[in-house]
Design a protein around this motif. Sequence first.
Motif, short mmCIF file in Angstrom:
data_model
loop_
_atom_site.label_atom_id
_atom_site.label_comp_id
_atom_site.label_asym_id
_atom_site.label_seq_id
_atom_site.Cartn_x
_atom_site.Cartn_y
_atom_site.Cartn_z
N VAL A 189 -60.43 5.67 86.94
CA VAL A 189 -61.19 5.04 85.87
C VAL A 189 -61.24 3.53 86.11
N ASP A 190 -62.42 2.96 86.03
CA ASP A 190 -62.58 1.51 86.18
C ASP A 190 -62.22 0.84 84.85
N PHE A 191 -61.29 -0.11 84.90
CA PHE A 191 -60.85 -0.84 83.71
C PHE A 191 -61.35 -2.27 83.83
N SER A 192 -62.43 -2.57 83.12
CA SER A 192 -63.08 -3.88 83.22
C SER A 192 -62.31 -4.90 82.40
N VAL A 193 -61.65 -5.84 83.07
CA VAL A 193 -60.76 -6.81 82.42
C VAL A 193 -61.38 -8.20 82.45
N THR A 194 -61.43 -8.84 81.30
CA THR A 194 -61.81 -10.26 81.20
C THR A 194 -60.57 -11.03 80.79
N PRO A 195 -59.87 -11.68 81.73
CA PRO A 195 -58.65 -12.41 81.36
C PRO A 195 -58.99 -13.69 80.61
N GLN A 197 -56.03 -10.69 77.26
CA GLN A 197 -57.24 -10.25 77.92
C GLN A 197 -58.09 -9.41 76.98
N GLN A 198 -59.35 -9.30 77.31
CA GLN A 198 -60.23 -8.30 76.70
C GLN A 198 -60.58 -7.32 77.79
N ALA A 199 -60.51 -6.04 77.48
CA ALA A 199 -60.75 -5.04 78.52
C ALA A 199 -61.25 -3.74 77.89
N GLY A 255 -64.56 -6.09 69.14
CA GLY A 255 -64.33 -6.77 70.41
C GLY A 255 -65.19 -8.01 70.56
N MET A 256 -66.47 -7.91 70.18
CA MET A 256 -67.36 -9.07 70.29
C MET A 256 -66.93 -10.19 69.35
#
Length: 374
Positions: A149-155, A247-249, A328-329
């Motif tokens: 699974v791809d876990f898209s992380v925005t640190p 982070q947001q992910a 989240g937004m």
Amino acid sequence: MAQTFDVCIRGAGIVGRTLALLLARERLRVALVAPPQARSQHKDVRAYALNASSRAVLQSLRCWPDDEDATPVVGMQVFGDLDGQVQFDAASQDVAALAWIVDVPALEQRLAEAVRYQPQVEIVKEPVEAALTAVCEGRASSTRTEFGVDFSVTPYSQHAIATRLRCELPHGGIARQWFTPEGILAFLPLGGPEGQEVAVVWSLERSLVPDWLQSDEESFTTRLQAISQDALGQLELTAERATWPLQQAVADRWCGPLSQNSAQSWVLAGDAAHNVHPLAGQGLNLGLGDVQALARILQERDYWRSPADLKLLRQYERERKASLAPMGMAMDGLQQLFARPEVPVQMLRNWGMKGFERSGPLKSWMARQAMGLL
């Protein structure tokens, strides 16, 4: 005779144990993977703000902590870095509390005891075969990686520092938060309505974290006292300081088959599926919302459908992603807005806070959304 399981839950934290108890209540056989862990020498300083929805599900499982470990928040004060201010109070929303600040060790103990006495749940040291594998391992889930699974992380450029303080003045059941260009400081009330202890979450630029972790107690508390504008008087550090990156992910897929031709499936819940900034204290509420939704969908399934039915699991994924998106937004937008030090941005957000404070129905709607009443 070999034991057969309907669901194998990987991850025995608050989200995993809550899911185990909810599914066991529906007569599903559950294996809960909980490898032995070394006892920590350090006090757990974490505390969570739980809303009415989270409280209701934990009460239904008889896992809500005692009053001294679950402090009602009767008001919230949010301060900007100029003179902007937003206040919420329970009375104006016609509720007993906006949220409850729950001591993590106390809640974990209640859940562990409930699991121990639930015959439908078996504690196992390693994953076992089951129709459905539920992944509740947290943000660093190895099983999520194993399933591709791809876990898209925005640190974020911030880390959180958490600890506990003894205050000169009673907190009065008020949660307080200060937004500054340096970071975001939150004091969460503990020890009941007249308590004088708070849980601290200080989100600040990661370059500043090492110095504040290693600083002497007097320097640390003096800085927090200055940011908090002496709201609770003299402050005394009562626990060690812990830190973690923010982070947001979000995972690109929350469910799927274990293999191409398999009748077994997997599903993600909690921090294994999503992370948000802690500034609104919604992380655990979102995770508990996940397991409530998953348990409800499995409970309402047609008798001939397996818990591993991908149609059901995709229904859960759609429902929870739709609930997560606005939260989240909003958290990401607030974090980005208050991370900017420029004077025009400071003036803009100060103006925005004042406008929101006077917004009436919008402010009330946001408060009830955070409380889990909408």
